[in-house]
Design a protein around this motif. Structure first.
Motif, PDB file in Angstrom:
ATOM      1  N   ARG A  27      -2.942   3.571  -2.706  1.00 55.28           N
ATOM      2  CA  ARG A  27      -3.251   4.594  -1.709  1.00 55.28           C
ATOM      3  C   ARG A  27      -4.491   5.391  -2.107  1.00 55.28           C
TER       4      ARG A  27
ATOM      5  N   ASN B 188      -6.994  12.463  -2.340  1.00 57.50           N
ATOM      6  CA  ASN B 188      -7.695  12.030  -3.553  1.00 57.50           C
ATOM      7  C   ASN B 188      -8.327  13.190  -4.317  1.00 57.50           C
TER       8      ASN B 188
ATOM      9  N   THR C 259      -6.645   3.235   3.823  1.00 57.09           N
ATOM     10  CA  THR C 259      -5.613   2.811   4.775  1.00 57.09           C
ATOM     11  C   THR C 259      -5.127   1.418   4.405  1.00 57.09           C
ATOM     12  N   PRO C 260      -3.972   0.992   4.926  1.00 60.40           N
ATOM     13  CA  PRO C 260      -3.524  -0.391   4.705  1.00 60.40           C
ATOM     14  C   PRO C 260      -4.514  -1.398   5.283  1.00 60.40           C
TER      15      PRO C 260
ATOM     16  N   SER D 259      -2.848  13.428  -1.667  1.00 58.66           N
ATOM     17  CA  SER D 259      -3.070  12.452  -0.599  1.00 58.66           C
ATOM     18  C   SER D 259      -4.516  12.408  -0.125  1.00 58.66           C
TER      19      SER D 259
ATOM     20  N   TRP E 256       0.822  -1.216   0.000  1.00 61.52           N
ATOM     21  CA  TRP E 256       0.000   0.000   0.000  1.00 61.52           C
ATOM     22  C   TRP E 256       0.856   1.268   0.000  1.00 61.52           C
ATOM     23  N   SER E 257       1.883   1.303   0.833  1.00 58.27           N
ATOM     24  CA  SER E 257       2.672   2.528   0.961  1.00 58.27           C
ATOM     25  C   SER E 257       3.523   2.809  -0.271  1.00 58.27           C
TER      26      SER E 257
END
Length: 338
Positions: A81, A287, A86-87, A285, A74-75
């Motif tokens: 992302r 969106n 979130t993960p 970040s 994910w990161s």
């Protein structure tokens, strides 16, 4: 893997027998089995089926590259992302992915599986604060990318098998869309038949010089001969027009041939039924959709499909067995609910 699936792999597959024959058989099986009773149904339906195959192959060919899907990935992925807040959201999708878990259960030696990650995608406009020329400004109209309802329905052992399986699914969806078109035409035909029956009854009443107790129309006996003939002529013309319209819905004479034509035309317009488009957005970040040259965001690319159900974004992913989260669905219990 069935014979039909070979039409949708990376290698150019011939669309003649036996693959085309298998596709034609699947088409009538899903659209309307009685179509196989029509004269020259295969030659009539072939152009439409070939158009559907072409559309499905296009969708299957867009399933690359394959993106690793896991909490750890994910990161490192701007697309993940953007798609998952979130993960932990990645883990939740994997935890509830029935087809992925079933694959690992039935393929004990498989270290990973490929899948199509599908998501509802929207571009939402809203007012929020933003940084404009170094100043924070309130109530600026912004656009955000929204990804929801994540699903991993189509799975396969490798990318080539995934393309084949996905193509077959799209082909089936196009057949169901053609079946829906037939059903809609049949419904229109029934409605028109009711109108025709009423007009026929009205014409018989005119011929017998009879009226209705509750109708707002004037009694025939009070009409002049010229008016009576005009009414008859008008109704007869309406009946002719209705009969033509009913025949066009596939519910009149030569119904099978007309239904075959409706199905073929629906398939010939497969790319209008299922519109595929590549999206390339620069997102921050939060969106928020930014201009393509804005350094605050990162580019993300994915495919979208409009039609045949809800509008969806989709991307090919790979999932390692070791990345599956603990506490997922118990496959045996899931299968008992299906």
């Amino acid at each position: 893997m069935g014979l039909l699936d070979r039409l949708f792999g990376r290698a150019a597959a011939p669309t003649r027998a036996p693959l085309l024959q298998a596709a034609l058989q699947r088409a009538v099986e899903l659209i309307e089995p009685k179509l196989a009773l029509a004269r020259d149904w295969q030659s009539s339906l072939t152009p439409g089926v070939e158009a559907a195959i072409s559309c499905a192959r296009d969708v299957a060919g867009r399933l690359e590259p394959v993106l690793p899907l896991s909490r750890a990935a994910w990161s490192d992925s701007a697309l993940l992302r953007a798609a998952f807040a979130t993960p932990e959201a990645v883990d939740e999708t994997l935890r509830t992915a029935r087809e992925v878990q079933r694959f690992f259960r039935t393929h004990a030696d498989a270290a990973q599986v490929c899948a199509v990650l599908g998501m509802q995608f929207k571009r939402v406009r809203q007012f929020d604060r933003d940084l404009v020329d170094g100043q924070v400004v309130e109530d600026v109209q912004l656009e955000r990318a929204s990804f929801q309802a994540h699903q991993l329905k189509v799975v396969a052992a490798d990318p080539e098998a995934l393309r084949q399986a996905a193509g077959a699914r799209v082909f089936n969806d196009l057949m169901l869309a053609a079946a829906r078109r037939l059903a809609e035409a049949a419904a229109r035909g029934k409605d028109l038949s009711v109108v025709r029956a009423m007009l026929q009854a009205r014409l018989r009443m005119l011929e017998r010089d009879e009226g209705s107790l509750f109708s707002d129309e004037p009694d025939v006996a009070n009409d002049g001969i010229a008016d009576l003939q005009a009414q008859r002529t008008e109704i007869e013309l309406q009946l002719v027009s209705l009969s033509d319209s009913i025949a066009a819905t596939g519910t009149g004479a030569d119904a099978l041939e007309r239904q075959l034509e409706i199905a073929r035309n629906a398939l010939l317009h497969a790319r209008e039924v299922l519109h595929i488009e590549r999206q390339q957005l620069r997102l921050d970040s939060m969106n928020r959709v930014l201009p393509q040259d804005d350094p605050r965001g990162q580019l993300v690319s994915f495919e979208t499909a409009q039609g045949v159900g809800a509008d969806r974004a989709f991307v090919a992913v790979s999932i390692r067995r070791q990345d599956m989260p603990d506490g997922g669905l118990r496959i045996g219990a899931v299968e008992r609910t299906l």
